[in-house]
Design a protein around this motif. Structure first.
Motif: not given
Ligand code: NAP
Length: 442
Positions: A147, A145, A309-310, A351, A345
């Motif tokens: 992020g 991931g 970690s997606i 996000s 969230w």
């Protein structure tokens, strides 16, 4: 007067409460299933991000307000029902976040050594319900991931226990991290460098890691046509790409640990006989949609742990509508159904930064208050119903941790930290937290 229940004492719930308090006749009851407040700030923000964590000072002021009542260790659906809340409050603001992990859905996910980042973050943050521990010896780890959570996890693992001594991470977790022989972390990114979600501040923080080489294969730093357009028009994209280009151009320093960025690679299988021994990656090529199978084959990364970690998903709540595919409560500007609202969230998906939840709360609370209008009727009835609910909780055997109870937990963690030569050490045992948090009341 207006009475509102907030479910969840994380940043989104507390920003919601703060927004509600701007109307002088509002009273707010904040419930949390944990005995402690602050949600993701306490159990999700990386332990070494002291500045971000200092938002607890702002959140504390709200929760200590005389028009707010914090009730920790109370779970919606278990201890309080929708019916209870309908009877006692004019509105319910759900702010339960997105605690579950998205999964890749590739073969081999059942193998020991495959972790969800959400679980690993809970563990090193000392969450009392943490489901896992990073106790499988691993010299090499893949983090999937692109992020900021991937960067947090990689940084925390590379720092190890010794590098986290100035945090509140419990001592036994620091020791477990230090026992791990970790040398290499590979961050696996399915798209190109122009499409990562890392923020540049978090990337630059990696340059401060002692004894870690940052390694980027410049052959995979291609932009493609759309990537080049974004590089030319978007300063944020250009900044990020330039950081990676600079890293790719630096000679490696033969440091003790290495952090690799593997662009244009999709995980297709986790393999190993009895535990994770590797991650198979498909080579991708850039296209207009971001990336596609390049047709040029696969490679195997020899790793003993895979950390997915997606992204995160919300958890369904009893008597509240839920969109399974998106992992959130469907809403329009925070409105869900008469009397039910969402923020954070669980409203918009996982996000943004902590501060994003402020604007999110402003929108929802404006709708909530507009729907309630200048409600003044039934005030005595509502006040009595609120008192009855709190009485009923006690009769049901719930051990409510009040705000004073939390301040006792806070003091106990500071004392424990001082005994260990630190500023604070988190207490992870749920029984101990509840005992300390209810000692005054019993
Ligand atoms: P995120 O920013 O949404 O990143 C998720 C990553 O997973 C993306 O790169 C995505 O790639 C990738 N991904 C999704 N499905 C995949 C698959 N099947 N195979 C491979 N890769 C896949 O989520 P996050 O890192 O969990 O962060 C959540 C939010 O918290 C973000 O807004 C983040 O900025 C914020 N956060 C902020 C901080 C900070 O400010 N210090 C720290 C931590 C988190 P695609 O883009 O290709 O879909």
């Amino acid at each position: 007067m207006v009475h509102v229940a907030v479910i969840g004492a994380g940043p989104s719930g507390v920003f919601g409460a703060a927004e509600l308090l701007k109307r002088p006749d509002v009273f707010v009851d904040v419930f949390d299933r944990l005995p402690t407040p602050f949600g993701l700030v306490r159990y999700g923000v990386a332990p070494d991000h002291h500045k971000i964590k200092s938002v607890t000072r702002v959140l504390s002021k709200v929760l200590a307000d005389p028009r707010v009542r914090f009730s920790g260790n109370i779970e919606y659906g278990r201890d309080v029902t929708a019916e209870d809340l309908r009877a006692a409050y004019d509105g319910v603001l759900v702010a339960t976040g997105a605690p579950l992990a998205r999964k890749l859905g590739v073969p081999g996910e059942e193998l020991p050594g495959n972790y969800a980042a959400a679980d690993l973050v809970s563990w090193y943050s000392g969450h009392p319900h943490a489901r896992t521990a990073f106790d499988i010896p691993a010299e090499a780890v893949a983090v999937v991931g692109a992020g900021n959570v991937s960067l947090d996890v990689a940084r925390v693992l590379l720092k190890g226990g010794a590098g986290l001594a100035d945090t509140d991470v419990p001592e036994e977790i620091l020791r477990t991290l230090d026992r791990n022989p970790l040398r290499d972390v590979h961050i696996v990114i399915r798209r190109g460098v122009a499409d990562v979600k890392f923020s540049s501040a978090e990337l630059l923080e990696l340059e401060k890691l002692d004894g870690v080489d940052l390694l980027v294969d410049d052959q995979n730093l291609v932009l493609g046509r759309t990537g080049q357009q974004r590089y030319d028009c978007d300063r944020t994209v250009a900044q990020t790409v330039d950081i990676f280009r600079r890293w790719a151009a630096r000679p490696a320093r033969a440091a003790a640990k290495r952090l690799f960025f593997r662009f244009l690679r999709s995980p297709v299988e986790i393999f190993g006989a009895h535990r994770v021994e590797g991650l198979r990656l498909r080579h991708n090529a850039i296209d207009a949609a971001g990336a596609r199978d390049s047709g040029s084959g696969y490679e195997d990364l020899a790793v003993q742990a895979v950390i997915q970690s997606i992204g995160y998903l919300g958890e369904p709540l009893p008597d509240v509508p839920f969109d399974d595919a998106r992992g959130l409560v469907p809403n329009v500007g925070g409105r869900v159904a008469p009397g039910i609202y969402v923020t954070g969230w669980i409203k918009r998906g996982p996000s943004g930064i902590i501060g994003t939840n402020k604007a999110c709360a402003i929108e929802t609370v404006a709708h909530l208050l507009a729907d309630l209008g200048q409600k003044t009727a039934d005030n005595d009835e509502r006040t009595a119903a609120r008192a009855q609910l709190h009485e009923a909780l006690r009769e049901r055997g719930c051990r409510v941790v009040t705000w004073d109870g939390w301040t006792d937990i806070d003091a106990a963690e500071i004392t424990l930290g001082r005994q260990q030569g630190r500023t604070r050490t988190k207490i992870t045992d749920i029984g101990a937290l509840v005992d300390i948090g209810t000692a005054r009341a019993s």
